[in-house]
Design an enzyme around this catalytic site. Structure first.
Site, short mmCIF file in Angstrom:
data_model
loop_
_atom_site.label_atom_id
_atom_site.label_comp_id
_atom_site.label_asym_id
_atom_site.label_seq_id
_atom_site.Cartn_x
_atom_site.Cartn_y
_atom_site.Cartn_z
N SER A 133 0.84 -1.68 -0.18
CA SER A 133 -0.04 0.03 0.04
C SER A 133 1.11 0.73 0.11
O SER A 133 0.30 2.48 -0.34
CB SER A 133 -1.09 -0.16 1.32
OG SER A 133 0.11 -0.54 2.57
N GLU A 151 0.03 -12.92 -2.00
CA GLU A 151 -1.48 -12.99 -1.83
C GLU A 151 -1.59 -13.56 -2.56
O GLU A 151 -0.99 -13.90 -3.97
CB GLU A 151 -2.33 -10.96 -2.76
CG GLU A 151 -1.81 -10.20 -2.29
CD GLU A 151 -2.01 -8.37 -2.55
OE1 GLU A 151 -2.37 -9.34 -3.58
OE2 GLU A 151 -2.24 -7.78 -2.71
N GLU A 160 -9.04 -10.02 3.91
CA GLU A 160 -9.68 -8.83 3.39
C GLU A 160 -10.56 -9.06 2.77
O GLU A 160 -10.79 -9.19 1.46
CB GLU A 160 -8.23 -8.05 2.50
CG GLU A 160 -8.70 -6.49 2.03
CD GLU A 160 -7.85 -5.70 1.53
OE1 GLU A 160 -6.28 -6.17 1.18
OE2 GLU A 160 -7.55 -4.38 0.65
O1 KIV Z 1 -0.40 -2.96 1.54
C1 KIV Z 1 -1.34 -3.64 2.43
O2 KIV Z 1 -1.50 -2.54 3.02
C2 KIV Z 1 -1.86 -5.09 3.29
C3 KIV Z 1 -2.69 -4.49 3.97
C4 KIV Z 1 -3.85 -3.51 3.42
C5 KIV Z 1 -2.85 -6.43 4.64
O3 KIV Z 1 -1.62 -5.92 2.62
#
Ligand code: KIV
Length: 278
Positions: free
Chosen positions: A47, A117, A184
């Site tokens: 993220s 993922e 998620e």
């Molecule tokens: O990249 C991220 O911040 C995540 C979280 C939302 C679990 O994968």
């Protein structure tokens, strides 16, 4: 001196019905603050791409960008488990590449584990990484790196077929060796079933209260990311308007000469009057 958490500690928290806390961190100073607040896991999430680097999605994030930020987070952390998020393309092209990149998170960035993922199709990657000594956190439900294939950023498992598939994915990943699983954007009732179906902790984000732990993106929790706010986010602070207000005041005070005032100005210890030109 604080004791560093281990993957085993996280696994035991589920057995002892203790709720797990996880937050994202991208730099050393924030990591230090979160670590001092006794957060169990700091996730250097991809993220990063959206909330720090200004990309439109997590897809363009590179290994080098992740490692740079993961090193900073590791330097700021003394007790939390640090998990590095493997970016898109770093584990999909083959097991050798996946293991090499997973090992880099541990050797070069000081991470304790990595996150990937995907569901059942990622089991070979999980097995290869864990065999190589890299603990793996799984991530099912909405997987942002492949959100396009899932029909966009929406709640997953909303029909019986996809709900069954999610439970099967969670079980398969657990069998393959993940030590925990992020869920998620999953309906609360389904997250509860997944949580009861696996022996490893589930950590929810938009997955209701029945998960073994909860994770949020730190910029969302603090109200720092003002482009959009997902419905599952609770803003514990709303910093963006305060930052804007403070910065506007700084600009106005510099422009009007109010800042810096006398108390912000160092005094010379020598008489400089002779140095002034008339
Ligand atoms: O990249 C991220 O911040 C995540 C979280 C939302 C679990 O994968």
């Amino acid at each position: 001196m604080s004791v560093k958490k281990t993957v085993r500690d996280i696994l035991e928290m589920k057995q002892e019905s203790m709720r797990i806390t996880m937050l994202t961190a991208y730099d050393a100073s924030m990591a230090r603050l979160l670590d001092k607040s006794d957060i169990d896991i700091l996730l250097v999430g991809d993220s990063l791409g959206m909330v720090v680097l200004g990309y439109e999605s997590t897809v363009p994030v590179t290994m080098e960008e992740m490692l740079h930020h993961a090193r900073a987070v590791s330097r700021g952390t003394s007790q939390a488990l640090v998990v590095g998020d493997m970016p898109f393309g770093s584990y999909q092209s083959g097991l050798t590449a996946a293991v090499d990149n997973g090992v880099r998170f541990m050797k070069e960035a000081g991470c304790d584990a990595v996150k990937i993922e995907g569901g059942e199709e990622m089991c070979d990657v999980v097995r290869a990484l864990t065999r190589a000594g890299v603990p793996v956190m799984g991530h099912v439900g909405l997987t942002p790196q492949t959100a396009g294939q899932l029909g966009g950023f929406k709640v997953q498992g909303q029909n019986l077929e996809s709900a069954h598939r999610m439970i099967a994915d969670a079980r398969a990943l657990t069998q393959a060796g993940v030590f925990s699983l992020v869920l998620e954007c999953v309906p609360g009732e389904l997250a509860a079933i997944v949580t009861d179906s696996v022996g490893v902790p589930t950590i929810g984000i938009g997955a209701g209260p029945s998960c073994d732990g909860q994770v949020l993106v730190i910029n969302d929790l603090l109200g720092l990311f003002d482009k959009f706010t997902p419905g599952f986010v609770k803003k514990y602070l709303d910093l963006a308007p305060h930052i804007k207000e403070a910065v506007t005041l700084f600009r106005e005070e510099v422009e009007s000469g109010v800042f810096p005032a006398e108390e912000h100005t160092f005094k010379s210890k020598v008489d400089l009057s002779s140095m002034r030109e008339n």
